[in-house]
Design a protein around this motif. Structure first.
Motif, short mmCIF file in Angstrom:
data_model
loop_
_atom_site.label_atom_id
_atom_site.label_comp_id
_atom_site.label_asym_id
_atom_site.label_seq_id
_atom_site.Cartn_x
_atom_site.Cartn_y
_atom_site.Cartn_z
N ILE A 43 0.85 -1.19 0.00
CA ILE A 43 0.00 0.00 0.00
C ILE A 43 0.89 1.23 0.00
CG2 ILE A 43 -1.78 1.26 1.23
CD1 ILE A 43 -2.60 -1.51 2.41
N HIS A 44 0.63 2.12 -0.96
CA HIS A 44 1.42 3.33 -1.14
C HIS A 44 0.57 4.57 -0.88
CE1 HIS A 44 4.71 1.14 -3.06
NE2 HIS A 44 3.79 0.47 -3.71
N VAL A 45 1.22 5.65 -0.46
CA VAL A 45 0.57 6.94 -0.29
C VAL A 45 1.12 7.90 -1.34
CG1 VAL A 45 0.18 8.91 1.25
CG2 VAL A 45 0.37 6.61 2.21
N ASP A 46 0.23 8.47 -2.14
CA ASP A 46 0.61 9.52 -3.07
C ASP A 46 0.48 10.83 -2.30
OD1 ASP A 46 0.79 11.55 -4.97
OD2 ASP A 46 -0.27 10.40 -6.50
N GLN A 47 1.60 11.34 -1.80
CA GLN A 47 1.56 12.51 -0.93
C GLN A 47 1.11 13.77 -1.65
OE1 GLN A 47 5.16 12.66 1.44
NE2 GLN A 47 4.39 10.98 2.69
#
Length: 142
Positions: free
Chosen positions: A82-86
């Motif tokens: 799971i990634h966060v696109d800041q």
């Protein structure tokens, strides 16, 4: 998929995993310059008391409620991670409210961050695993 697992019986509560995580995600080459006299924003957190300590990080759930609950579409899942696109995150904190593990936290700008297994910043195993003096944190497939 490999994940981070914690053996709370071995955790010393020393917080070295937090410092190694913050440094690995700082984008700097020198730990002293990156962290000295500054608040740190690790993507792993030590919880516990005098009796037991344990590290809390993202479990990279198979069906992550944080991803489906993100109103900005800032969270995504790619190959199980799971990634966060800041750039998309609006700091609404919804992901914090829905995560059953308490794995998300805001960075210094109020934008969400979480463990992404150090896939974009180091080679090999995550920084928290490398920095754990008692080998309480492991990175393996189960």
């Amino acid at each position: 998929m490999k994940r981070i697992y914690v053996n709370e019986e071995w955790c010393l509560g020393c917080h070295l995993c937090e410092y190694n995580c913050a440094f690995a995600n700082s984008g700097m080459d020198n730990m002293s310059i990156a962290l000295k006299d500054k608040p740190i924003y690790p993507r792993i957190h030590i919880e516990g008391d005098d009796q037991i300590s344990y590290a809390v990080s993202c479990r990279h759930c198979t069906d992550p409620i944080c991803v489906t609950s993100c109103i900005a579409g800032a969270l995504s899942q790619d190959d199980g991670v799971i990634h966060v696109d800041q750039d998309k995150c609006v700091g609404c904190l919804t992901c914090i409210l829905v995560c059953p593990y308490g794995a998300l936290a805001p960075n210094e700008n109020g934008i969400m961050q979480k463990c992404e297994l150090c896939l974009t910043n180091i080679c090999g195993e995550p920084a928290c695993v490398k920095g754990c003096p008692n080998r309480a944190i492991i990175y393996e497939e189960r």
